[in-house]
Design a protein around this motif. Structure first.
Motif, PDB file in Angstrom:
ATOM      1  N   HIS A 123      10.147   4.902  -4.340  1.00  0.00           N
ATOM      2  CA  HIS A 123       8.981   4.157  -3.867  1.00  0.00           C
ATOM      3  C   HIS A 123       9.354   2.720  -3.509  1.00  0.00           C
ATOM      4  O   HIS A 123       8.806   2.145  -2.577  1.00  0.00           O
ATOM      5  N   ASP A 124      10.311   2.130  -4.227  1.00  0.00           N
ATOM      6  CA  ASP A 124      10.797   0.794  -3.899  1.00  0.00           C
ATOM      7  C   ASP A 124      11.750   0.819  -2.707  1.00  0.00           C
ATOM      8  O   ASP A 124      11.684  -0.032  -1.827  1.00  0.00           O
ATOM      9  N   LYS A 125      12.619   1.806  -2.670  1.00  0.00           N
ATOM     10  CA  LYS A 125      13.573   1.911  -1.554  1.00  0.00           C
ATOM     11  C   LYS A 125      12.862   2.137  -0.229  1.00  0.00           C
ATOM     12  O   LYS A 125      13.285   1.617   0.803  1.00  0.00           O
ATOM     13  N   ALA A 126      11.762   2.888  -0.251  1.00  0.00           N
ATOM     14  CA  ALA A 126      11.037   3.201   0.986  1.00  0.00           C
ATOM     15  C   ALA A 126      10.507   1.947   1.675  1.00  0.00           C
ATOM     16  O   ALA A 126      10.412   1.919   2.906  1.00  0.00           O
ATOM     17  N   VAL A 157       0.841  -1.205   0.000  1.00  0.00           N
ATOM     18  CA  VAL A 157       0.000   0.000   0.000  1.00  0.00           C
ATOM     19  C   VAL A 157       0.874   1.252   0.000  1.00  0.00           C
ATOM     20  O   VAL A 157       0.640   2.183  -0.791  1.00  0.00           O
ATOM     21  N   VAL A 158       1.900   1.288   0.852  1.00  0.00           N
ATOM     22  CA  VAL A 158       2.807   2.452   0.910  1.00  0.00           C
ATOM     23  C   VAL A 158       3.491   2.645  -0.436  1.00  0.00           C
ATOM     24  O   VAL A 158       3.553   3.760  -0.960  1.00  0.00           O
ATOM     25  N   ARG A 159       3.993   1.565  -1.022  1.00  0.00           N
ATOM     26  CA  ARG A 159       4.673   1.647  -2.318  1.00  0.00           C
ATOM     27  C   ARG A 159       3.729   2.172  -3.395  1.00  0.00           C
ATOM     28  O   ARG A 159       4.096   3.015  -4.204  1.00  0.00           O
ATOM     29  N   THR A 160       2.497   1.675  -3.417  1.00  0.00           N
ATOM     30  CA  THR A 160       1.531   2.095  -4.439  1.00  0.00           C
ATOM     31  C   THR A 160       1.175   3.566  -4.292  1.00  0.00           C
ATOM     32  O   THR A 160       1.095   4.289  -5.291  1.00  0.00           O
ATOM     33  N   VAL A 161       0.974   4.025  -3.067  1.00  0.00           N
ATOM     34  CA  VAL A 161       0.678   5.446  -2.849  1.00  0.00           C
ATOM     35  C   VAL A 161       1.844   6.298  -3.345  1.00  0.00           C
ATOM     36  O   VAL A 161       1.641   7.308  -4.038  1.00  0.00           O
ATOM     37  N   LEU A 162       3.065   5.899  -3.031  1.00  0.00           N
ATOM     38  CA  LEU A 162       4.238   6.651  -3.510  1.00  0.00           C
ATOM     39  C   LEU A 162       4.353   6.605  -5.028  1.00  0.00           C
ATOM     40  O   LEU A 162       4.720   7.595  -5.659  1.00  0.00           O
ATOM     41  N   LEU A 163       4.030   5.461  -5.631  1.00  0.00           N
ATOM     42  CA  LEU A 163       4.053   5.348  -7.090  1.00  0.00           C
ATOM     43  C   LEU A 163       3.033   6.293  -7.717  1.00  0.00           C
ATOM     44  O   LEU A 163       3.323   6.959  -8.710  1.00  0.00           O
ATOM     45  N   LEU A 164       1.846   6.383  -7.118  1.00  0.00           N
ATOM     46  CA  LEU A 164       0.812   7.274  -7.650  1.00  0.00           C
ATOM     47  C   LEU A 164       1.182   8.748  -7.508  1.00  0.00           C
ATOM     48  O   LEU A 164       0.667   9.588  -8.245  1.00  0.00           O
ATOM     49  N   LEU A 165       2.078   9.058  -6.585  1.00  0.00           N
ATOM     50  CA  LEU A 165       2.574  10.439  -6.464  1.00  0.00           C
ATOM     51  C   LEU A 165       3.578  10.788  -7.562  1.00  0.00           C
ATOM     52  O   LEU A 165       3.944  11.943  -7.731  1.00  0.00           O
ATOM     53  N   VAL A 166       4.067   9.809  -8.299  1.00  0.00           N
ATOM     54  CA  VAL A 166       4.963   9.893  -9.453  1.00  0.00           C
ATOM     55  C   VAL A 166       6.390  10.318  -9.096  1.00  0.00           C
ATOM     56  O   VAL A 166       7.337   9.676  -9.510  1.00  0.00           O
ATOM     57  N   VAL A 167       6.573  11.382  -8.344  1.00  0.00           N
ATOM     58  CA  VAL A 167       7.926  11.895  -8.087  1.00  0.00           C
ATOM     59  C   VAL A 167       8.844  10.841  -7.468  1.00  0.00           C
ATOM     60  O   VAL A 167       9.965  10.650  -7.945  1.00  0.00           O
ATOM     61  N   PRO A 168       8.417  10.108  -6.425  1.00  0.00           N
ATOM     62  CA  PRO A 168       9.323   9.089  -5.879  1.00  0.00           C
ATOM     63  C   PRO A 168       9.724   8.021  -6.895  1.00  0.00           C
ATOM     64  O   PRO A 168      10.838   7.516  -6.859  1.00  0.00           O
ATOM     65  N   ALA A 169       8.837   7.722  -7.828  1.00  0.00           N
ATOM     66  CA  ALA A 169       9.154   6.722  -8.850  1.00  0.00           C
ATOM     67  C   ALA A 169      10.124   7.261  -9.893  1.00  0.00           C
ATOM     68  O   ALA A 169      10.801   6.496 -10.575  1.00  0.00           O
TER      69      ALA A 169
END
Length: 155
Positions: free
Chosen positions: A144-147, A121-133
């Motif tokens: 998003h993966d490192k987090a 869930v945390v990874r997906t939310v970060l992915l949807l924010l685009v910048v971390p990806a």
């Protein structure tokens, strides 16, 4: 060093310039203890991007065909939500989305185990924010993966 060599190193990027000066970064995934090639090695960026486009296209088709009643604007809005739900459900259960499965990739923790539901869930939310990806380390893992301590690997 003449001007052409300096320009070539600038265009090639900082990694190429550092390697020309003798730095040894090793292969992608070496610091994580992953093999250089084959199953379990870090997934290539092109395959990961292709998997993302496949997933997005499938979610867009679902949104347009089932939820938007023919409205492209509504389909675009629904696609974002469907993408998040599909990502969470498939990554938490089988460690790959439909696009990742087609491209023969899976998402695992750095130690090779499956991610837990909260991490997904945390990874997906970060992915949807685009910048971390969009921000990668030298092993081409996004923030998003490192987090969540994850890495995308080949099957």
């Amino acid at each position: 060093m003449d001007k052409r060599e300096a320009l070539g190193s600038w265009i090639s990027g900082p990694r190429a310039a550092a390697e020309q000066m003798g730095a040894d970064f090793g292969y992608r995934g070496e610091r994580l203890g992953l093999p250089k090639e084959g199953p379990g090695s870090v997934a290539p960026v092109g395959r990961r991007v292709a998997a993302l486009f496949i997933d997005w296209a499938l979610c867009l088709l679902i949104a347009y065909g089932l939820l938007s009643h023919g409205s492209t604007t509504a389909a675009n809005n629904w696609t974002f939500a469907i993408f998040g739900v599909v990502s969470v459900l498939t990554l938490a259960t089988v460690a790959c989305t439909p696009g990742k499965r087609i491209m023969r990739l899976r998402l695992v923790r750095v130690d090779g185990q499956r991610l837990g539901p909260l991490a997904v869930v945390v990874r997906t939310v970060l992915l949807l924010l685009v910048v971390p990806a969009a921000v990668w380390d030298r092993d081409t893992r996004g923030l998003h993966d490192k987090a969540v301590g994850a890495v995308q690997v080949r099957m």
